[in-house]
Structures are given as structure tokens and as C-alpha cells.
Design an enzyme around this catalytic site. Sequence first.
Site, PDB file in Angstrom:
ATOM      1  N   THR A 138       4.773   2.882 -19.098  1.00 10.20           N
ATOM      2  CA  THR A 138       4.727   4.240 -19.016  1.00 10.20           C
ATOM      3  C   THR A 138       5.358   4.510 -17.646  1.00 10.20           C
ATOM      4  O   THR A 138       5.309   3.962 -16.763  1.00 10.20           O
ATOM      5  CB  THR A 138       3.432   4.435 -19.246  1.00 10.20           C
ATOM      6  OG1 THR A 138       3.159   5.879 -18.742  1.00 10.20           O
ATOM      7  CG2 THR A 138       2.625   3.707 -18.535  1.00 10.20           C
ATOM      8  N   ASP A 139       5.869   5.915 -17.507  1.00  9.40           N
ATOM      9  CA  ASP A 139       6.142   6.557 -16.143  1.00  9.40           C
ATOM     10  C   ASP A 139       5.182   6.681 -15.233  1.00  9.40           C
ATOM     11  O   ASP A 139       5.123   6.933 -14.094  1.00  9.40           O
ATOM     12  CB  ASP A 139       6.811   7.758 -16.326  1.00  9.40           C
ATOM     13  CG  ASP A 139       6.145   8.806 -16.852  1.00  9.40           C
ATOM     14  OD1 ASP A 139       5.039   8.483 -17.566  1.00  9.40           O
ATOM     15  OD2 ASP A 139       6.590  10.014 -17.127  1.00  9.40           O
ATOM     16  N   GLU A 140       3.703   6.512 -15.749  1.00 10.39           N
ATOM     17  CA  GLU A 140       2.558   7.013 -14.999  1.00 10.39           C
ATOM     18  C   GLU A 140       2.324   5.798 -14.120  1.00 10.39           C
ATOM     19  O   GLU A 140       1.444   6.019 -13.081  1.00 10.39           O
ATOM     20  CB  GLU A 140       1.306   6.960 -16.384  1.00 10.39           C
ATOM     21  CG  GLU A 140       1.606   8.113 -17.149  1.00 10.39           C
ATOM     22  CD  GLU A 140       0.174   8.449 -17.890  1.00 10.39           C
ATOM     23  OE1 GLU A 140      -0.737   8.528 -17.372  1.00 10.39           O
ATOM     24  OE2 GLU A 140       0.610   9.299 -18.923  1.00 10.39           O
ATOM     25  N   TYR A 164      -6.054   3.616 -16.579  1.00  7.70           N
ATOM     26  CA  TYR A 164      -4.834   3.318 -17.655  1.00  7.70           C
ATOM     27  C   TYR A 164      -3.570   3.055 -16.873  1.00  7.70           C
ATOM     28  O   TYR A 164      -2.788   1.878 -16.931  1.00  7.70           O
ATOM     29  CB  TYR A 164      -4.601   4.820 -18.731  1.00  7.70           C
ATOM     30  CG  TYR A 164      -3.254   4.558 -19.152  1.00  7.70           C
ATOM     31  CD1 TYR A 164      -2.798   3.730 -20.024  1.00  7.70           C
ATOM     32  CD2 TYR A 164      -2.058   5.557 -19.116  1.00  7.70           C
ATOM     33  CE1 TYR A 164      -1.704   3.593 -20.842  1.00  7.70           C
ATOM     34  CE2 TYR A 164      -0.934   5.464 -19.445  1.00  7.70           C
ATOM     35  CZ  TYR A 164      -0.964   4.574 -20.718  1.00  7.70           C
ATOM     36  OH  TYR A 164       0.258   4.353 -21.317  1.00  7.70           O
ATOM     37  N   LYS A 168      -1.479  -0.513 -17.065  1.00 11.03           N
ATOM     38  CA  LYS A 168      -0.084  -0.662 -17.206  1.00 11.03           C
ATOM     39  C   LYS A 168       0.843  -1.218 -16.236  1.00 11.03           C
ATOM     40  O   LYS A 168       1.514  -2.224 -16.305  1.00 11.03           O
ATOM     41  CB  LYS A 168       0.363   0.649 -17.971  1.00 11.03           C
ATOM     42  CG  LYS A 168      -0.253   1.248 -19.104  1.00 11.03           C
ATOM     43  CD  LYS A 168       0.020   0.288 -20.145  1.00 11.03           C
ATOM     44  CE  LYS A 168       1.783   0.296 -20.725  1.00 11.03           C
ATOM     45  NZ  LYS A 168       1.731  -0.564 -22.099  1.00 11.03           N
TER      46      LYS A 168
END
Length: 362
Positions: A138-140, A164, A168
Amino acid sequence: MANMTNTVLVTGGAGFIGSNFVMHWVKSVGSAVVNLDLLTYAGNPENLETLEGDSRHIFVHGDICDAELVGSLLLKHRPKAIVHFAAESHVDRSILEPGAFVRTNVLGTFAMLQQAKQYWLTLHADEKHAFRFLHVSTDEVYGSLGLDDAAFSEVTAYAPNSPYAASKAASDHFARAYFHTYGLPVLMSNCSNNYGPYQFPEKLIPLMILNALEGKPLPVYGDGSNVRDWLYVEDHCSAIRAVLERGVVGESYNIGGNSERKNLDVVQTICDLVDELRPDASLGKRRKLITFVTDRPGHDLRYAIDTRKINRELDWKPALAFNEGLRKTVAWYLERAAWIKNVRSGAYRDWIQKNYQERASK
Ligand code: NAD
Ligand code: TYD
């Protein structure tokens, strides 16, 4: 020793993106998919109904943390690639229950990498060269952008803000290390927010569509000015295929829709689409249902993706514009009463109660 086959092992293929990918793969590539999924609250075999009776889809109910199971599946099916989607994926749940994210996202990815490495070591030299482990992320992991900051590129420093995102990020680092240390042919992709069919209605877009349809309050966190970059899920699937087929091992690719929108704008557009497709005189305009509620702790202000690398090197770009994709998505949910009824089980109602009861409207 038996040869590697054309089979692909997908993890988390009963979830939102995974199920779209499995359907995409079987229909457009046509080789077999072994789909390993634990069927947590987010996994739903109904997402794969269109593949019922298709021998190319082999579903295995199991845990990515179960190293023995993963190892035996690899030896039995001898896949040419692993596409690793399985994860806990919802930021709000990670704030309330972070332990599950460490287990699945960090320890589960570690188990997948370790078993992949063991299997890969058994392959012939040319097969070793051809094998791929694609870690879907993810970009998060890059943290939050200011409104005027440049978009995230593949060299942006990691700065995860939620449990989260931290889990990741940790899994991304393990994936990278398995390439760097052992030479496992790992590819990584970091994608922006997805939307489209089969997304579990805890995430912004499907939650708002269903609440708007039913005349329930539309809980916008904070003042609704947070920005996300939206990508239609089919476009994510085509990007993953591009990375798998043409990506350079050891590299990561950022994937995005070039469609930045403020949350409030997204919710207002959903209201207008539901008004148009399902007018309800007793409700009036759905925009009236918008309710500003207590913000998410540590809420990232903005995500945006610089897609130049995947565009230039793999010749990929999104096919669907956001307004078109959102209209398709709203129409899809409006026609899926049975699917919606089934996914909103008792466990779903418990989550809605837990996440929203403390968020008094502001
Ligand atoms: P999802 O929550 O809809 O689905 C996750 C799937 O993984 C479910 O089918 C679940 O049953 C399965 N799963 C969970 N724990 C498991 C375990 N221990 N063993 C086996 N299976 C398990 O998630 P999604 O939105 O489809 O996201 C898929 C992947 O893409 C995730 O890795 C996520 O981080 C990443 N991603 C998602 C988005 C997004 O907007 N949804 C954006 C970028 C990246
Ligand atoms: P979400 O779909 O949870 O994705 P992510 O947090 O991974 O970006 O949320 C998208 C945006 O919508 C995010 O800024 C939080 C916001 N949001 C709301 O305002 N209300 C809600 O009920 C939910 C679930 C999300």
C-alpha cells in the site's frame, strides 16, 4: 524432481482485490490459480461464485501463518509465481485491534517468504530465474503528505503512521530483504486506495453507498478534507499483471489512479449518484445524510501517487476515470441485495457498533 507449472498461488483471493484478481487471471490468462485464504470476516467465497465448477480455480481454506500448509501447497502445485494479497487491511480495525495486523501482515508474510524460498531452492536454474514472488502493498507505508507536497515515488522514505501501515511497512522490508539476502525473485507494488465491486462495506466507498441507499447517516471523519488517490480495482489487477510479467526483480512499483479527491467530495458524489439511480422522495437529497463525526486518531491528511515509473517502464496506466468507475461501482452495489445481506452478518453489525458508537456527530 517435477517441473514448475503455470499455476499461480494467490493468497487472500477471497477478499476484495484478491477475488477481482483471481477472476481476472482465470478469465484473461487462463492458467490455474491456487487460492489460499483463511476466510476471515473480510474473505467471502461468494466473491468467487462466477468461478464455481471451474477446475482452474483451486480454493484452499487455510492460514498464511501455517508454514507447513504453505510449504506443502508449494510442493504439490509447483507454481511459477506467488501473488501475496492476504492481509488485515482496515486502518480503523488496526487502531482498535493491532495484534491481528502484526500476526497476519508481518508474521504471515514472513512465513510466505520463508516457504517460498525453501521451494525456490528446489527449482532448476532456469525455473529459479523465472519464478516470481509479488508482494502486494500500500501507499500508506509512506505516511502522510501536505496538500502541496510532491506525490509518493518509489524512493520516498517510509514513514508509516497507523498500525496497519506499520505492519505493511514491516512486511515490505522483509520482502525486500529476501531478495537482497537470498536472491528470491521478489517484486513489490505499493498501491493507492482501491474501489469497485466486492469491497467489504467497512471501507469508505461501499459503506457510504449502502448507508445512502438505506437513508442512514453518512459518517465523515473530521471535516472531510482528507485526500485519497482512488484506483478502480480492475486497473489494480492489470497493474499487478504488468509487474508480474514485465517487472524487474528486486524493484518496487507505485500504482495509482491519478484521481485525488477529498473525502467529502467523494461522499457528495455518491449521494448524487444514489439519488439519480434510486430516487427516494421520502428521503429527499441524500447529501442531507452527511454527518461529521470524531476524526480517526492519527488520520493521514493526503495520499498521492507518482505513477511515472510503472507508466514508463511497464507501459501501464489506469483505464477508467474516477467518475466513470464510481458510477459503475454504485450501480454494482445497487444490484447486489443478496451479496450485501450475506456480508452484513452479526460480526459486521458488531464492528459498526464498535467503530461508530463512540464517534458522536460533531
Ligand atoms: P481484504 O481485507 O478485502 O481481503 C483480505 C483477504 O485476506 C481476505 O479474503 C481474508 O480472508 C484473507 N486473509 C486475512 N488473513 C489471512 C490469513 N492469515 N491467511 C490467509 N488469508 C487471510 O483486503 P483487500 O482490500 O483486498 O487488500 C488486499 C491486499 O492489497 C492487502 O495486502 C492490502 O494491504 C493491499 N492493498 C489494499 C488496498 C485497498 O485500497 N483495499 C490498497 C493498496 C494495497
Ligand atoms: P478507508 O476506506 O478506511 O481507507 P484508508 O483509511 O485506507 O485510506 O478510508 C478512506 C478515507 O475515508 C479515510 O480518509 C478515512 C475516511 N473515512 C470516513 O470519513 N468515514 C468512514 O466511515 C470511513 C470508513 C472512512
